[in-house]
Each structure stands twice: as structure tokens, then as C-alpha cells.
Design an enzyme around this catalytic site. Structure first.
Site, mmCIF file in Angstrom:
data_model
loop_
_atom_site.group_PDB
_atom_site.id
_atom_site.type_symbol
_atom_site.label_atom_id
_atom_site.label_comp_id
_atom_site.label_asym_id
_atom_site.label_seq_id
_atom_site.Cartn_x
_atom_site.Cartn_y
_atom_site.Cartn_z
ATOM 1 N N ARG A 64 51.110 48.708 51.868
ATOM 2 C CA ARG A 64 51.593 48.062 53.090
ATOM 3 C C ARG A 64 52.389 49.074 53.892
ATOM 4 O O ARG A 64 53.471 49.490 53.487
ATOM 5 C CB ARG A 64 52.452 46.843 52.738
ATOM 6 C CG ARG A 64 51.666 45.714 52.078
ATOM 7 C CD ARG A 64 50.568 45.197 53.001
ATOM 8 N NE ARG A 64 49.932 43.999 52.468
ATOM 9 C CZ ARG A 64 48.930 43.376 53.084
ATOM 10 N NH1 ARG A 64 48.429 43.860 54.219
ATOM 11 N NH2 ARG A 64 48.412 42.293 52.556
ATOM 12 N N ALA A 76 44.891 37.385 50.059
ATOM 13 C CA ALA A 76 45.411 36.735 51.265
ATOM 14 C C ALA A 76 44.817 37.375 52.496
ATOM 15 O O ALA A 76 44.284 38.485 52.449
ATOM 16 C CB ALA A 76 46.936 36.837 51.297
ATOM 17 N N GLU A 97 38.434 40.204 48.563
ATOM 18 C CA GLU A 97 39.419 41.061 47.900
ATOM 19 C C GLU A 97 39.267 41.132 46.386
ATOM 20 O O GLU A 97 39.718 42.096 45.777
ATOM 21 C CB GLU A 97 40.833 40.592 48.257
ATOM 22 C CG GLU A 97 41.151 40.760 49.729
ATOM 23 C CD GLU A 97 42.595 40.490 50.080
ATOM 24 O OE1 GLU A 97 43.387 40.129 49.170
ATOM 25 O OE2 GLU A 97 42.953 40.640 51.262
ATOM 26 N N GLU A 145 42.277 48.278 51.858
ATOM 27 C CA GLU A 145 41.591 47.577 50.770
ATOM 28 C C GLU A 145 40.737 48.517 49.915
ATOM 29 O O GLU A 145 40.319 48.151 48.826
ATOM 30 C CB GLU A 145 40.722 46.451 51.334
ATOM 31 C CG GLU A 145 41.526 45.321 51.961
ATOM 32 C CD GLU A 145 40.644 44.204 52.472
ATOM 33 O OE1 GLU A 145 39.404 44.360 52.478
ATOM 34 O OE2 GLU A 145 41.188 43.166 52.874
#
Length: 199
Positions: A64, A76, A97, A145
Site C-alpha cells: 500500500r 477487497a 485476488e 496485485e
């Protein structure tokens, strides 16, 4: 103060992007004065506590940029696909994911992630009866990702990690705590997948 009225008197847009807008709002206060509040209007998000038959929760470790670190999170994503319902978005994110689908989905908990400045609302679902997405139908992951780590952790162990400060993502912490409470109550607190969002 019960019955207090906060009225929007003026709004100036400071930024408009794909995921959020930033406004400076002039708000009437109950004491008769006004105050300026900077507000992030967010598209909203969904998250998924995916539990397997062994009572393990699926967690992802993702970089992040805003915090400059990797965080343990639930699968999410944003409500950024036009016309997509909340449960559909949650199942899409779970598949993209973690390469998993779920035959059973319930509403676990709703939260405002940071109501002091953001309108972001996150609905967290509980997904069970998990199955693998066929290899030829799996999502091609990009950007943050691309190096996402997916693991399964015993639900009680995941809660212990949250309480120890090892899991700090707000939706993840709320989802894990809600899942343990719901499990210990025989799943009675769960709401149906189409339950309306609270006001």
C-alpha cells in the site's frame, strides 16, 4: 446534542479523480456558527472474510503506497464497476485476488473506514463453501496485485494477530472480529446478502 442540524451552506471542489473527490464544505453548526470541513467523497468498497471448511480465513498481503508498506488484508476492492451490486463486487474481488469462488455469502458487518474526513463505506461479507476458480479462468494480476501473497490462517490466530497489532487494515480487523463473534453465536448475527445498507 440531540436534534442538532448540520446544514451544507457551500461547497468547493478541490480535486476530482476516478475513485474519490475532495471538497471543502462550509457547514452550519448547531451553535449558529459555520465551519469548513474538508471531505473525501469515495465510491465505496467491499471486503470478504472467506472461511474454508477448516475454519481458516483467506488473507492477502499487499503493498500500500500511502503507508509505504505491505499490509495483511481481506480480499477487497472498490465499487467502481457501473451497475454491479455489492455482493457481485465482493465475489469478483475474491476471485480476482485469491482464485476462489464461494457458494454461500452473507453480510457480516458494515463500516465507515474514516468518517472524520471520508464518506467511504465498506460492506464486509462472509463467504463460505469455497472452491477454486478453474486455472484457465483466473484473473491476470497487475501492479500491486502482481506480488500479492495469499495465505490461509486459522480465524482465531488471525484475530490474535490483529489484537497484537500485526494486522492493521480497518476492514480486515473489523471483519475478523465480526466473524469470530458471528461464529461463536452460531452465525445468528449474519444478515442476508441483499440486506440494505444502513443509513
Amino acid at each position: 446534542m440531540t436534534g442538532a442540524r448540520y446544514e451544507l451552506r457551500g461547497r468547493t471542489e478541490r480535486f476530482a479523480g476516478r475513485i474519490f473527490q475532495v471538497f471543502s464544505d462550509e457547514v452550519a453548526m448547531p451553535d449558529g456558527g459555520t465551519a469548513v470541513r474538508d471531505v473525501v467523497r469515495h465510491v465505496g468498497a467491499v471486503a470478504v472474510v472467506a472461511l474454508d471448511d477448516a475454519g481458516r480465513v483467506v488473507l492477502v498481503r499487499q503493498y500500500r503506497h500511502a503507508v509505504g508498506d505491505y499490509l495483511w488484508e481481506l480480499p477487497a476492492g472498490l465499487m467502481d464497476v457501473h451497475g454491479e451490486d455489492l455482493a457481485g463486487a465482493a465475489l469478483r474481488e475474491l476471485a480476482e485476488e485469491t482464485d476462489l469462488t464461494a457458494a454461500r455469502v452473507d453480510v457480516l458487518v458494515d463500516l465507515h473506514s474514516s468518517p472524520g474526513f471520508s464518506s467511504e463505506r465498506v460492506r464486509v461479507f462472509l463467504a463460505r463453501d469455497l472452491a477454486e476458480v478453474p486455472t484457465d479462468q483466473r484473473h491476470d494480476r497487475h501492479d500491486e496485485e502482481a506480488d500479492m501473497q495469499v495465505t490461509r490462517v486459522d480465524l482465531d490466530e488471525a484475530v490474535a494477530r490483529a489484537l497484537a497489532g500485526e494486522i492493521t487494515n480497518a476492514a480486515c480487523v473489523a471483519g475478523l472480529l465480526a466473524a469470530v463473534r458471528a461464529r461463536d453465536a452460531g452465525w445468528a448475527p449474519l444478515r442476508p446478502v441483499d440486506a440494505p445498507l444502513p443509513r
